[in-house]
Design an enzyme around this catalytic site. Structure first.
Site, PDB file in Angstrom:
ATOM      1  N   ASP A  35       0.732  -1.230  -0.157  1.00 27.57           N
ATOM      2  CA  ASP A  35      -0.006  -0.067  -0.069  1.00 27.57           C
ATOM      3  C   ASP A  35       1.115   1.363   0.051  1.00 27.57           C
ATOM      4  O   ASP A  35       1.955   1.120   0.364  1.00 27.57           O
ATOM      5  CB  ASP A  35      -0.947   0.121   1.133  1.00 27.57           C
ATOM      6  CG  ASP A  35      -2.254   0.617   1.041  1.00 27.57           C
ATOM      7  OD1 ASP A  35      -2.282   1.302   0.139  1.00 27.57           O
ATOM      8  OD2 ASP A  35      -3.276   0.407   2.080  1.00 27.57           O
TER       9      ASP A  35
ATOM     10  N   ASP B 111     -10.621   2.176  -3.453  1.00 26.49           N
ATOM     11  CA  ASP B 111     -11.152   1.780  -2.088  1.00 26.49           C
ATOM     12  C   ASP B 111     -12.675   1.448  -2.076  1.00 26.49           C
ATOM     13  O   ASP B 111     -13.276   1.057  -1.114  1.00 26.49           O
ATOM     14  CB  ASP B 111     -10.734   2.759  -1.022  1.00 26.49           C
ATOM     15  CG  ASP B 111      -9.548   2.552  -0.411  1.00 26.49           C
ATOM     16  OD1 ASP B 111      -8.826   1.643  -1.067  1.00 26.49           O
ATOM     17  OD2 ASP B 111      -9.056   3.482   0.314  1.00 26.49           O
TER      18      ASP B 111
END
Ligand code: DGJ
Length: 742
Positions: free
Chosen positions: A479, A549
């Site tokens: 990430d 997301d």
């Protein structure tokens, strides 16, 4: 030149033309020098594209043609065509944006590049590498243009090397990877843009005289606000199946810039490369600056082939393990966020295995002891397992997965640090920051300064140690949750602070490469707070990418639609999550959420214990179905049928390479009282073959496409007459499986 030498070179030149024409797949090098009498023509070609350069009487390299593949080069010698600089430089008579701007050691700001020779290297398998050498006519500045043609996939990659052989430092202020010129009456550019949780939207505009710039200045993530790709329609807006279209994307995980400049003559030049914004680069004596690759393709039949070519190329060259299938995973992020312990996780793992998942992915929150990572405010950088949440460590969880036949994956964000962490307490100087300025955090975190070799080692070790100490990790989600704010480095000297943007990305790519080389069988997902890191620089080292997301299926229809213009389904992780959706608050049926996710690489991001038995059974069946169809979805060719930008109904399909199966996805956005009966004309099937049509992933035995059941249709019929069936409801979806008879 002696007569013998001239004959030799002419023979060589003819041989080269012959070889080039046939695109041989053996390894050979042909070198041609500038001293030939005839005007030099250099053709760079793929199956459908020719890019032709000439060396003019003043020994300058010029682009004279870009377009449909032309086989016969001899006619280019008959008349003079309009010519454009192949790699424009600042300080000449060229009064437009320059690809290269250099301040030489003596302060001269102009550069005049002369052709000095070129080579054609036939690389294996089937790639042709053309290397054109240029040199400043006075200074010892060497610039090499590289073109790698992937003839079969119809993709060209261009990059540039700039070498300083002057006596002292020089400074580069512009350093494009590519400088292409186009001649048309009109130009239409499509850009891809967005923000967190609404990435990859598309907008097209006609170019007017002057400049349009599409760029990113985020540094450690390519995009999110803007994505490093564009479509260019010549003469007309980009159409799916007609018209000339160029698709281009930069293989670089940092800031990029595409500059479109329509000049006074109505000609268009497109400069593509690293964003030079704040990035003046000092090149020491004998140092070489290498730009990232700019990948592009050309179609005279609309944009559909552009996407298909990029997808085929990516599965072969652009994405790690692009020829392999992907595992269906359950991620605990939206299921638990930071609030989990062993017991909770084992229950999820248990449910996951019963529902047919193949991998469990443990997300953020598993680490940090002095500053436990129980939220996003602390612990980032302290990569030791949190003893309270996971007293038996990662190996225990791996084992729980293995016992149930599941693989195990884990989340890391190795480039980042919370100020509240042991790492930051020990190394406050390791972060990107400017002296005398506040250290501005985003999501409570700072970025580690990857220009510093010690930090590079730390970041590599975070991933390496995790994999060495916990054998059995099959998947890593990497990430990156912020972008560069105040670009300063305590490692770089004062006169090289502007190197930070570029040095960071180059170091990152090296780390990614080292990791992926050492762990070829571990699956890596490129995640960056959602769609922040989808670029072909990173993807070479990653098997999957996280596009957003936001798992709300309605938003995803648009995000997946935009992403797939350049990036293939094989890497496009698409997850089913809870309803109402945590980000949009929208409620949608489980079937709709699944159908959208089935159209990519299926995963799930919700807590199975909160599902009803009925929902679990539906999910189990959908997962079982995906196992049957995934090879067509992941490795098939994409055909877009109805655009969500133009119609209330979206439709697209994947067709297996052997055309034996196709999966067709239909999504309705708003309710239509009288029903939506838009005909969908299937594409890519074998017209001669007979196909059955079955609606799959249904909620009941009743099917929208019942009229087609238990009958056979030729590919020709399905593509020409098409299929008509009604769709009524908001968030309604129909998935069709079209199959030939065995
Ligand atoms: C952002 C990612 O996109 C999410 O999926 C999740 O991994 C969080 N970061 C964790 O912090």
């Amino acid at each position: 030149m002696s007569e013998a030498n001239a004959d030799y070179l002419t023979t060589k030149k003819n041989e080269y033309h012959e070889k080039y024409k046939n695109v041989l797949i053996s390894l050979c090098v042909v070198t041609l020098s500038a001293s030939m009498d005839a005007k030099e023509l250099i053709r760079i070609t793929t199956e459908n594209l020719s890019l032709i350069y000439q060396v003019n009487d003043r020994n300058r390299l010029e682009q004279i043609y870009f377009g449909k593949n032309i086989g016969n080069m001899s006619e280019f010698e008959k008349v003079s065509l309009p010519a454009y600089p192949a790699y424009s430089t600042y300080g000449t008579n060229h009064v437009f944006e320059a690809a290269l701007r250099v301040t030489h050691a003596d302060g001269n700001t102009s550069t005049e590049l002369m052709y000095t020779g070129h080579q054609i290297v036939q690389e294996d398998p089937g790639r042709v590498h053309t290397i054109i050498s240029l040199k400043d006519e006075y200074y010892d500045l060497y610039t090499t243009l590289h073109f790698r043609a992937y003839p079969e996939e119809d993709i060209l990659e261009q990059w540039v090397e700039i070498q300083n052989r002057e006596k002292k430092n020089i400074v580069l202020s512009d350093f494009a990877s590519s400088d292409l010129s186009f001649t048309a009456g009109k130009y239409f550019v499509t850009q891809f843009y967005g923000d967190w949780s609404e990435e990859m939207n598309m907008k097209e505009q006609e170019l007017s005289p002057g400049m349009k710039v599409i760029d990113s200045k985020l540094g450690v993530r390519t995009h999110q606000y803007t994505h490093p790709c564009f479509l260019l329609g010549l003469e007309q807006p980009v159409q799916e199946l007609s018209g000339e279209v160029i698709g281009g994307t930069l293989a670089w995980p940092g800031s990029f810039r595409f500059t479109f400049e329509v000049n006074n003559d109505g000609k268009l030049r497109v400069l593509s490369g690293i964003n030079p914004y704040g990035s003046a680069y000092t090149l020491g004596k004998n140092e070489t600056f290498t730009t990232p690759g700019f990948l592009f393709t050309y179609s005279k039949n609309g944009v559909q082939p552009v996407s298909q070519k990029f997808h085929r190329w990516a599965r072969k060259y652009g994405i790690k393990n692009g020829d392999k299938d992907r595992d269906i995973l359950l991620n605990n992020w939206e299921a638990t966020y930071f609030d989990f312990d062993e017991e909770k996780l084992v229950r999820i793992i248990d449910d996951a295995s019963q529902m047919g998942f193949e991998l469990f992915l443990l997300d953020d929150g598993w680490f940090g002891n002095k500053h436990p990572r129980n939220g996003d405010t602390q612990g980032l950088g302290d990569w030791q397992t949190n003893r309270e949440k996971l007293p038996n460590g990662i190996p225990f969880l791996i084992n729980e997965c293995k016992k149930r036949g599941l693989k195990f994956g884990i989340w890391v964000e190795p480039e980042m640090v919370n100020p509240k962490s042991e790492l930051y307490e020990k190394h406050p100087d390791w972060v990107i920051a400017q002296p005398h300025r506040e250290r501005t955090v985003q999501r409570n975190q700072l970025i580690l300064d990857l220009s510093n070799p010690e930090v590079q080692k730390f970041v590599y070790d975070v991933v390496d140690r995790l994999l060495v100490e916990n054998p059995g990790i099959d998947y890593v989600k990497w990430d990156c949750n912020r972008f560069v704010g105040n670009p300063g480095s305590s490692w770089l000297p004062a006169d090289k602070q502007s190197h930070l943007w570029i040095d960071y990305s180059n170091a990152l790519l090296k780390i990614m490469e080292k990791v992926s080389r050492k762990y070829p069988d571990v699956t890596f997902m490129a995640c960056s707070g959602g769609g922040g890191r989808i670029d072909y620089g990173s993807m070479r080292h990653f098997d999957e990418y996280w596009i957003s997301d936001n798992n709300d299926p309605l938003q995803r229809i648009f995000t997946q639609w935009g992403t797939q213009y350049f990036f293939p389904a094989i890497g496009l992780a698409s997850h089913v999550s809870v309803s109402p959706n945590h980000i949009s608050g929208r409620s949608t049926p489980l079937k709709y959420r699944f159908d959208v996710a089935l159209a990519g690489k299926l995963g799930m991001d919700l807590q199975p214990s909160q599902m009803t038995e009925e929902e679990k059974v539906f999910s189990k069946n959908a997962i079982a179905l995906y196992k049957e169809i995934r090879s067509t979805v992941l490795h098939g060719d994409l055909y877009r049928l109805l655009s969500p930008y133009e119609s209330n109904r979206t439709a697209y399909m994947y067709v297996a390479q052997d055309k034996s199966e196709a999966i067709v996805f239909n999504f309705l956005v708003r309710k239509e009282i009288k029903s939506n009966t838009q005909t969908i004309y299937l594409q890519g099937l074998d017209p001669e073959q007979q196909y059955s049509v079955e609606e799959v992933n249904r909620v009941s035995s009743w099917s929208r496409s019942a009229a087609y059941k238990d009958k056979l249709f030729s590919g020709e019929y399905l593509m020409t007459v098409g299929m008509t069936f009604p769709m009524y409801n908001e968030y309604e979806s129909v998935v069709l499986r079209i199959k030939t008879q065995e």
